[in-house]
Design a protein around this motif. Structure first.
Motif, short mmCIF file in Angstrom:
data_model
loop_
_atom_site.label_atom_id
_atom_site.label_comp_id
_atom_site.label_asym_id
_atom_site.label_seq_id
_atom_site.Cartn_x
_atom_site.Cartn_y
_atom_site.Cartn_z
N ARG A 26 0.36 -1.06 -0.02
CA ARG A 26 -0.05 0.15 0.09
C ARG A 26 0.87 1.26 0.31
NH1 ARG A 26 -4.95 0.29 1.02
NH2 ARG A 26 -6.12 2.49 1.28
N ASP A 85 -3.09 6.28 -0.94
CA ASP A 85 -4.32 5.68 -1.57
C ASP A 85 -4.19 3.81 -2.48
OD1 ASP A 85 -5.30 7.79 0.19
OD2 ASP A 85 -6.03 8.85 -1.13
N TRP A 86 -2.82 4.07 -2.84
CA TRP A 86 -2.81 2.99 -3.51
C TRP A 86 -2.87 1.38 -3.14
CZ3 TRP A 86 -4.78 2.77 -9.20
CH2 TRP A 86 -5.23 3.99 -9.50
N GLU A 87 -3.33 0.63 -3.30
CA GLU A 87 -3.31 -1.20 -3.63
C GLU A 87 -2.13 -1.28 -4.53
OE1 GLU A 87 -6.89 -2.76 -2.30
OE2 GLU A 87 -7.10 -0.78 -1.10
N PHE A 88 -1.82 -2.28 -4.08
CA PHE A 88 -0.27 -2.70 -5.39
C PHE A 88 -0.73 -4.19 -5.06
CE2 PHE A 88 0.62 1.70 -5.47
CZ PHE A 88 1.13 1.66 -6.51
N ALA A 91 -2.08 -1.91 -9.81
CA ALA A 91 -2.39 -1.15 -9.05
C ALA A 91 -3.96 -0.49 -8.96
CB ALA A 91 -1.37 -0.02 -9.29
N MET A 92 -4.68 -0.09 -7.84
CA MET A 92 -6.14 -0.15 -7.53
C MET A 92 -5.74 0.69 -6.05
SD MET A 92 -8.23 -3.65 -7.83
CE MET A 92 -7.08 -4.01 -6.18
N GLU A 93 -7.12 2.01 -7.13
CA GLU A 93 -6.80 3.20 -5.90
C GLU A 93 -7.82 3.25 -5.23
OE1 GLU A 93 -6.75 8.24 -6.07
OE2 GLU A 93 -8.20 7.12 -7.85
N HIS A 132 -13.77 -0.39 -7.88
CA HIS A 132 -12.90 0.55 -8.74
C HIS A 132 -13.69 1.37 -9.94
CE1 HIS A 132 -10.04 -0.54 -5.30
NE2 HIS A 132 -10.46 -1.57 -5.42
N ARG A 177 -9.35 2.96 -13.37
CA ARG A 177 -8.61 3.39 -12.20
C ARG A 177 -7.72 1.57 -11.76
NH1 ARG A 177 -7.97 7.69 -11.60
NH2 ARG A 177 -7.00 8.05 -9.65
N ASN A 178 -7.74 1.10 -12.74
CA ASN A 178 -7.25 -0.44 -12.74
C ASN A 178 -6.16 -0.27 -13.33
OD1 ASN A 178 -6.42 -3.20 -12.44
ND2 ASN A 178 -8.29 -3.98 -12.45
#
Length: 197
Positions: free
Chosen positions: A103, A106-109, A127-129, A140, A144-145
């Motif tokens: 993380r 705000d982004w999850e990788f 990556a997803m916000e 999502h 944003r992906n």
């Protein structure tokens, strides 16, 4: 093939029953090669089915070029030089592979990796916000992906290839650095499977 503005293409012998009909880029290309494209056959093929047999495009896409450097199944490339990327197989248990979650803001990788015997780490990073919506399901928005792939050379302690649709690859390199526990100084990627950062 260059992007061709259809409005600027020349017209091909406007038939009386269809005045003003424009050529497709493929038809214009064939005309430049002194081949007269069949508007009806090609137009229907291109616009309705996405095929153009006269130009070598069948229902499964373009005809592949002959490749004699393959094994009997046609799956493995046997030519020289080797293409290491083609030797990566997510289903091969003999290759070191794994996943990590990182993380950053705000982004999850989500990082998936596999190590090639040539000391190359192939990684796919999605990556997803973060979504502020509450509930058991996370939604999502489209766009944003983002996914980026990279190749890390353990011997040279550096990324030798990176590609994807992201405008800025730097956050993906940082996510890989964190997932691989590379630290701030040059060193080998440990890439320990299945951990969260």
């Amino acid at each position: 093939m260059p992007n061709i503005d259809q409005e600027r293409l020349p017209r091909l012998g406007d038939p009386p029953d269809r005045p003003g009909r424009l050529m497709t880029p493929l038809q214009a290309e064939l005309l430049e090669e002194n081949k007269v494209p069949d508007l009806d056959a090609m137009g229907v093929a291109l616009h309705r089915m996405g095929v153009a047999p006269e130009a070598g495009y069948g229902e499964a896409g373009p005809e592949p070029l002959p490749s004699p450097m393959s094994d009997d199944s046609g799956d493995r490339y046997l030519g020289w030089p080797p293409v290491f990327q083609w030797e990566i197989d997510p289903g091969d248990p003999s290759l070191e592979s794994g996943e990590a979650s990182v993380r950053i803001g705000d982004w999850e990788f989500e990082v998936w990796f596999q190590v090639h015997p040539g000391n190359l780490v192939y990684a796919s990073i999605q990556a997803m916000e973060g979504d502020p919506a509450e509930g058991p399901e996370r939604r999502h928005p489209v766009g944003r992906n983002v996914v980026v792939n990279l190749v890390y050379d353990r011997r040279r302690s550096g990324v030798v290839a990176i590609y994807g649709t992201a405008r800025d690859f730097r956050p993906f390199v940082e996510a890989f650095r964190i997932a691989g526990k590379l630290g701030d100084e040059p060193g080998p990627a440990t890439m320990e499977p299945s951990h969260e950062c």
